[in-house]
Design a protein around this motif. Structure first.
Motif, PDB file in Angstrom:
ATOM      1  N   ASP A  41      32.231  28.081 -17.201  1.00  0.00           N
ATOM      2  CA  ASP A  41      32.476  28.409 -15.796  1.00  0.00           C
ATOM      3  C   ASP A  41      33.409  29.611 -15.663  1.00  0.00           C
ATOM      4  OD1 ASP A  41      34.482  26.649 -16.817  1.00  0.00           O
ATOM      5  OD2 ASP A  41      35.216  26.311 -14.793  1.00  0.00           O
ATOM      6  N   GLU A  70      38.399  31.739  -4.476  1.00  0.00           N
ATOM      7  CA  GLU A  70      39.004  32.110  -3.194  1.00  0.00           C
ATOM      8  C   GLU A  70      40.436  31.591  -3.092  1.00  0.00           C
ATOM      9  OE1 GLU A  70      36.484  30.744  -0.069  1.00  0.00           O
ATOM     10  OE2 GLU A  70      34.819  32.079  -0.598  1.00  0.00           O
ATOM     11  N   SER A 107      28.588  23.481  -9.630  1.00  0.00           N
ATOM     12  CA  SER A 107      27.813  24.421  -8.820  1.00  0.00           C
ATOM     13  C   SER A 107      28.548  25.748  -8.729  1.00  0.00           C
ATOM     14  CB  SER A 107      27.594  23.869  -7.413  1.00  0.00           C
ATOM     15  OG  SER A 107      28.833  23.814  -6.716  1.00  0.00           O
ATOM     16  N   ILE A 108      27.791  26.792  -8.414  1.00  0.00           N
ATOM     17  CA  ILE A 108      28.398  28.107  -8.213  1.00  0.00           C
ATOM     18  C   ILE A 108      29.375  28.053  -7.044  1.00  0.00           C
ATOM     19  CG2 ILE A 108      27.929  30.478  -7.464  1.00  0.00           C
ATOM     20  CD1 ILE A 108      25.437  30.451  -9.111  1.00  0.00           C
ATOM     21  N   LYS A 109      29.015  27.287  -6.018  1.00  0.00           N
ATOM     22  CA  LYS A 109      29.866  27.173  -4.840  1.00  0.00           C
ATOM     23  C   LYS A 109      31.250  26.650  -5.207  1.00  0.00           C
ATOM     24  CE  LYS A 109      30.664  27.422  -0.420  1.00  0.00           C
ATOM     25  NZ  LYS A 109      30.745  28.744   0.233  1.00  0.00           N
ATOM     26  N   SER A 110      31.303  25.691  -6.121  1.00  0.00           N
ATOM     27  CA  SER A 110      32.600  25.134  -6.524  1.00  0.00           C
ATOM     28  C   SER A 110      33.451  26.186  -7.231  1.00  0.00           C
ATOM     29  CB  SER A 110      32.397  23.912  -7.427  1.00  0.00           C
ATOM     30  OG  SER A 110      31.655  24.238  -8.585  1.00  0.00           O
ATOM     31  N   ASN A 134      21.366  37.237 -11.764  1.00  0.00           N
ATOM     32  CA  ASN A 134      21.653  36.109 -10.884  1.00  0.00           C
ATOM     33  C   ASN A 134      20.795  34.913 -11.249  1.00  0.00           C
ATOM     34  OD1 ASN A 134      23.560  37.519  -9.448  1.00  0.00           O
ATOM     35  ND2 ASN A 134      22.139  38.236  -7.895  1.00  0.00           N
ATOM     36  N   HIS A 175      21.838  30.928 -12.484  1.00  0.00           N
ATOM     37  CA  HIS A 175      21.318  29.668 -11.957  1.00  0.00           C
ATOM     38  C   HIS A 175      20.694  28.825 -13.072  1.00  0.00           C
ATOM     39  CE1 HIS A 175      22.035  30.134  -7.666  1.00  0.00           C
ATOM     40  NE2 HIS A 175      21.782  31.421  -7.828  1.00  0.00           N
ATOM     41  N   GLU A 196      33.159  29.486  -6.688  1.00  0.00           N
ATOM     42  CA  GLU A 196      33.533  30.445  -5.647  1.00  0.00           C
ATOM     43  C   GLU A 196      34.708  29.939  -4.811  1.00  0.00           C
ATOM     44  OE1 GLU A 196      29.243  32.634  -4.726  1.00  0.00           O
ATOM     45  OE2 GLU A 196      29.774  30.779  -3.664  1.00  0.00           O
ATOM     46  N   GLN A 197      34.697  28.660  -4.482  1.00  0.00           N
ATOM     47  CA  GLN A 197      35.787  28.077  -3.683  1.00  0.00           C
ATOM     48  C   GLN A 197      37.104  28.140  -4.444  1.00  0.00           C
ATOM     49  OE1 GLN A 197      34.146  24.196  -2.864  1.00  0.00           O
ATOM     50  NE2 GLN A 197      33.227  24.858  -0.926  1.00  0.00           N
TER      51      GLN A 197
END
Length: 215
Positions: free
Chosen positions: A199, A118, A109-112, A84, A88, A114-115
């Motif tokens: 990515d 989903e 970002s990782i969040k982007s 992990n 990062h 993940e979104q």
């Protein structure tokens, strides 16, 4: 002698990666901000690569940091926490490359990722999504060839999805990763070479982690 052998292994690995991606040492130097002479000495085995060198190269070439560390002779503990951490570190390196090269204006970002995953997981439930995976995966594979060690993991995911091996939730998770790979315009568009597939590799890592919690 042992260090030279380890560095030579890294040199061969880097040569192969540069050839696959049609990159010169000069271009790699520009993208990583590592002096071309330093890269040349690393590849020829005359200099040992530092962890900082390897982190920058991994982000630029789209390979796991652990692979370069191992080739360079460093001991890599593949614990979950360190993997992990590697992600990062890669994120920071990717963002730095994007900013300095002016290839892509959006933040990464990782969040982007993940979104996006989903959204694709939901899409994989639809008939259109299933058809996109079954008809598009092999075509995309032919286009990108063997870029990135995550390809073998995607192949396994495709066979799992095709044979419907797993629960509906697991198949949706796998399907999301496959669609992410197939569709060229994701968080970092694939045409932003050579980091356009980084990515995708991170998406695969996130999905494998998620699947491990469902096992």
């Amino acid at each position: 002698m042992l260090d030279q052998q380890k560095t030579s292994k890294l040199g061969l690995f880097l040569k192969e990666l540069l050839k696959e991606r049609s990159l010169s040492m000069r271009k790699l130097s520009e993208l990583t901000n590592i002096d071309k002479a330093t890269i040349s000495r690393i590849i020829s085995g005359k200099r040992k690569a530092t962890p900082d060198h390897l982190q920058k190269m991994a982000a630029c070439l789209g390979v796991p940091i652990a692979d370069l560390f191992t080739a360079a002779g460093y001991t890599v503990d593949q614990s979950q926490e360190e993997l992990n951490s590697d992600i990062h570190i890669s994120i920071d390196s990717i963002q730095s490359i994007l900013e300095t090269s002016e290839l892509y204006k959006n933040a990464f970002s990782i969040k982007s990722v993940e979104q996006q995953l989903e959204k694709y997981q939901q899409y994989s439930h639809t008939e259109e999504g299933k058809d996109t995976i079954l008809s598009g995966f092999k075509k995309k594979l032919e286009k990108v060839g063997s870029i990135g060690p995550f390809i073998s993991q995607l192949k396994e995911m495709f066979e799992r999805f095709r044979s419907r091996e797993g629960s509906p939730i697991e198949l949706a998770i796998v399907g999301g990763a496959l669609i992410y790979f197939i569709i060229s315009v994701d968080v970092i568009p694939d045409y932003i070479f050579p980091i356009g597939y980084v990515d995708d590799a991170i998406a695969v890592k996130l999905v494998l982690d998620l699947l491990s919690t469902k096992a």
